[in-house]
Design an enzyme around this catalytic site. Structure first.
Site, short mmCIF file in Angstrom:
data_model
loop_
_atom_site.label_atom_id
_atom_site.label_comp_id
_atom_site.label_asym_id
_atom_site.label_seq_id
_atom_site.Cartn_x
_atom_site.Cartn_y
_atom_site.Cartn_z
N ASP A 26 56.18 46.29 55.89
CA ASP A 26 56.98 47.00 56.65
C ASP A 26 57.13 46.83 58.20
O ASP A 26 56.35 48.31 58.19
CB ASP A 26 56.45 48.59 55.41
CG ASP A 26 57.59 49.42 56.73
OD1 ASP A 26 58.37 49.94 56.92
OD2 ASP A 26 56.88 51.44 56.47
N GLU A 37 63.14 42.46 54.49
CA GLU A 37 61.61 42.32 54.27
C GLU A 37 61.28 42.49 52.91
O GLU A 37 60.50 42.12 52.36
CB GLU A 37 61.50 43.73 54.90
CG GLU A 37 60.70 43.90 56.41
CD GLU A 37 61.02 45.03 56.97
OE1 GLU A 37 60.54 45.77 58.14
OE2 GLU A 37 61.45 46.18 56.74
N HIS A 153 39.57 31.22 27.84
CA HIS A 153 38.61 32.25 28.21
C HIS A 153 38.65 32.36 29.41
O HIS A 153 39.09 31.96 30.17
CB HIS A 153 37.11 31.16 28.36
CG HIS A 153 36.49 31.25 28.58
ND1 HIS A 153 35.42 32.46 28.43
CD2 HIS A 153 35.98 30.74 29.71
CE1 HIS A 153 34.57 32.59 29.25
NE2 HIS A 153 34.36 31.61 30.26
N ASN A 154 37.90 33.51 30.24
CA ASN A 154 38.57 34.93 31.14
C ASN A 154 39.25 34.76 31.04
O ASN A 154 40.07 34.70 32.43
CB ASN A 154 37.84 33.65 32.38
CG ASN A 154 36.09 34.27 32.03
OD1 ASN A 154 35.56 35.23 30.60
ND2 ASN A 154 35.41 33.59 33.39
N HIS A 198 35.17 40.11 35.67
CA HIS A 198 34.30 39.30 35.18
C HIS A 198 32.13 40.04 36.05
O HIS A 198 31.94 39.89 37.50
CB HIS A 198 33.76 37.87 35.91
CG HIS A 198 33.70 36.72 35.40
ND1 HIS A 198 33.37 35.32 36.16
CD2 HIS A 198 32.77 36.47 34.80
CE1 HIS A 198 32.46 35.44 35.92
NE2 HIS A 198 32.39 35.34 34.35
#
Length: 300
Positions: A26, A37, A153-154, A198
């Site tokens: 903005d 924008e 995983h993760n 994590h």
């Protein structure tokens, strides 16, 4: 309005983060975005950071547009050098990707913009699967343990393990890619609301409830077979209870529950019998409060 729009597009970044980004774009501080924008904001939000290094290496600067683009021959070189695929030529890939259109293609349709490159890399056009293997061609009535299951995983991490970004959108990305078992690391959050992160790293925290709501809404978009939630539980007793409440209220009858007479000695359910079901997999400590049975030293 911008926050609501990005949520409807499965781009979950959190209100605070979105508000910070909104203020960045903005330019005049009016509290509104003009068309230019908004387009710039949209491209930024849809950008995949882990792909930066490849786009920078295999793109060129367009002197007319004054921005980097990836011509078809450069994309072919990336597929050969990075992905080990030398089966395509510039002509064939150009013909295949004409369906993308602008703003993913350059104005002259002779290559991909940065936005188009990110979209292409995450699309079925770039799938590692052979097309004939993408369709059901196996018996799905055997116990779950008879199958290889695509796992993540993760799952929440977009990039690095220690300082990476966690996002709800990453769950939706792996689901769209065919994953059927996602990992959710649960930690205590403020106001008794669990978060996903994590632990003991600089990774940001995202809402556990937002994660499971997104999986409820989109977990079966690409496959009817069961979705497995692998919970890595680090929560206190109170927030473990809250995790259970969220799962129950969010998924309801979608949750695959143990039969009332027990399941010991019985084979696992099959993918076919568990269609559109959510399986929660977790290891919990034995606690003495109401949500868990206390195990005595003399227990069998």
């Amino acid at each position: 309005e911008v926050c609501q729009m990005f949520r409807s597009m499965n781009c979950f970044q959190g209100d605070y983060h979105l508000n910070e980004i909104f203020r960045e774009f903005d330019k005049d501080g009016s509290g509104n975005l003009n068309e230019d924008e908004f387009v710039e904001l949209y491209r930024t939000m849809m950008h995949k950071r882990p792909l930066n290094v490849y786009f920078e290496k295999y793109s060129i600067l367009d002197d007319v547009l004054q921005e980097r683009v990836m011509p078809w021959d450069c994309l072919c070189r990336l597929r050969e050098e990075v992905q080990g695929d030398d089966s395509v030529c510039a002509e064939s890939i150009a013909k295949e990707l004409q369906k993308f259109g602008e703003p993913m293609l350059t104005e002259s349709h002779d290559g991909l913009t940065e936005f188009g490159f990110c979209a292409y890399m995450c699309s079925q056009s770039n799938s590692i699967m052979k097309p004939e293997q993408a369709y059901l061609h196996q018996d799905m009535t055997k116990p779950l343990s008879c199958y290889w299951i695509s796992c993540s995983h993760n799952t929440y991490l977009e990039d690095a393990q220690i300082v990476g970004t966690a996002s709800v959108d990453q769950y939706l990305h792996v689901i769209r890619s065919g994953c059927r078992c996602v990992e959710i690391d649960c930690w205590d959050g403020p106001n008794l609301e669990p978060v996903v992160t994590h632990g003991f790293t600089m990774t940001n925290k995202i809402s556990f409830e937002e994660v499971v709501c997104a999986l409820r809404d989109h977990g079966f978009d690409n496959s009817p077979f069961p979705l497995i939630l692998s919970l890595e539980m680090h929560c206190s007793e109170d927030q473990i209870v809250r995790v259970g409440q969220i799962l129950d209220s969010t998924f309801g009858d979608m949750l695959l529950r143990h039969p009332s007479d027990g399941h010991f000695g019985e084979p696992l359910t099959s993918p076919d019998d568990a269609r559109k079901k959510v399986i929660v997999k977790a290891k919990l400590q034995h606690h003495s409060n109401s949500f868990s049975r206390k195990v005595s030293p003399d227990s069998d």
